[in-house]
Scaffold this motif. Structure first.
Motif, short mmCIF file in Angstrom:
data_model
loop_
_atom_site.label_atom_id
_atom_site.label_comp_id
_atom_site.label_asym_id
_atom_site.label_seq_id
_atom_site.Cartn_x
_atom_site.Cartn_y
_atom_site.Cartn_z
N GLY A 168 63.92 23.00 81.41
CA GLY A 168 64.59 23.45 82.50
C GLY A 168 65.35 22.29 83.26
O GLY A 168 66.33 22.73 83.84
N SER A 169 65.13 21.12 82.70
CA SER A 169 66.04 19.99 83.41
C SER A 169 67.46 19.98 82.85
O SER A 169 68.40 19.59 83.72
N GLY A 170 67.82 20.42 81.53
CA GLY A 170 69.22 20.52 81.21
C GLY A 170 69.86 21.34 82.18
O GLY A 170 71.01 21.28 82.52
N HIS A 171 69.44 22.68 82.36
CA HIS A 171 70.13 23.66 83.06
C HIS A 171 70.05 23.25 84.46
O HIS A 171 71.18 23.27 84.96
N LYS A 172 69.39 22.45 85.06
CA LYS A 172 69.38 21.82 86.65
C LYS A 172 70.50 20.94 86.33
O LYS A 172 71.40 20.98 87.50
N LYS A 196 72.97 20.58 84.37
CA LYS A 196 74.30 21.28 84.41
C LYS A 196 74.87 21.87 85.56
O LYS A 196 75.89 21.91 86.05
N VAL A 197 73.88 22.79 86.55
CA VAL A 197 74.29 23.43 87.63
C VAL A 197 74.59 22.09 88.74
O VAL A 197 75.46 22.46 89.47
N ASN A 245 78.00 20.79 87.74
CA ASN A 245 79.09 21.68 88.15
C ASN A 245 79.51 21.68 89.64
O ASN A 245 80.55 21.95 89.96
N ASP A 292 78.30 29.49 89.85
CA ASP A 292 77.78 28.32 89.45
C ASP A 292 77.37 27.81 91.07
O ASP A 292 76.31 27.14 91.15
N TYR A 320 74.27 29.55 92.08
CA TYR A 320 72.86 28.82 91.41
C TYR A 320 72.68 27.46 92.06
O TYR A 320 71.40 27.08 92.37
N TYR A 321 73.64 26.85 92.29
CA TYR A 321 73.28 25.29 92.82
C TYR A 321 72.96 25.49 94.48
O TYR A 321 71.90 24.90 94.66
#
Length: 158
Positions: free
Chosen positions: A22-26, A28-29, A32, A98, A101-102
């Protein structure tokens, strides 16, 4: 990670291990937010410059030599200078998503999201005004429209 590295390398340009699942997705957000926040700041700043009669090409030159310069700057300022929106081919609607999400990530952390809420609202407004499918550089048009000014550098006369 090492077990799946060969598979990931077969279709990935680079690999970065950032922590647990999950760290990669976080990351990325969060990244962004940095890029889209920069775009929103640039659009607002250039709108203010246009509203105050500042030569936008000269202002872009100054910014490119100082702390106002960034990769996002390089990608979206050509729109102000020449109408070229090809440097940031990412839809405003995607930015709104995005940023939503952030802001949700910041709230769940919990972490402050003061600036993020403003950036989110900027993209939400642009999307709500019908600009969602346009690329990020068109944020200059949206803020210009709201502020009653055209955010384009004057054409140089021969």
């Amino acid at each position: 990670m090492e077990k799946v590295r060969p598979l990931l390398e077969s279709f990935s340009e680079t690999l970065h291990h950032l922590g647990p699942v999950g760290s990669g997705h976080k990351a990325k957000v969060i990244h962004n937010f940095i890029a889209q926040g920069n775009a929103a700041v640039l659009a607002e700043a250039f709108t203010a410059a246009a509203k105050n009669g500042i030569d936008l090409a000269a202002f872009a030159d100054i910014c490119s030599l100082s702390g106002g310069h960034s990769r996002t700057f390089d990608r979206i300022i050509p729109f102000v200078l020449s109408g070229d929106d090809s440097g940031q081919r990412f839809a405003i609607a995607n930015c709104e998503k995005d940023m939503r999400y952030y802001t949700q990530l910041a709230k769940s952390s919990p972490s402050t999201g003061i600036v993020a809420e403003s950036v989110y609202q900027t993209f939400l407004l642009a999307k709500s005004l019908g600009h969602g499918e346009k690329y990020v550089p068109h944020l200059f048009d949206v803020l210009g429209e709201i502020n009653g000014v055209r955010v384009r550098a004057a054409e140089k006369k021969p």
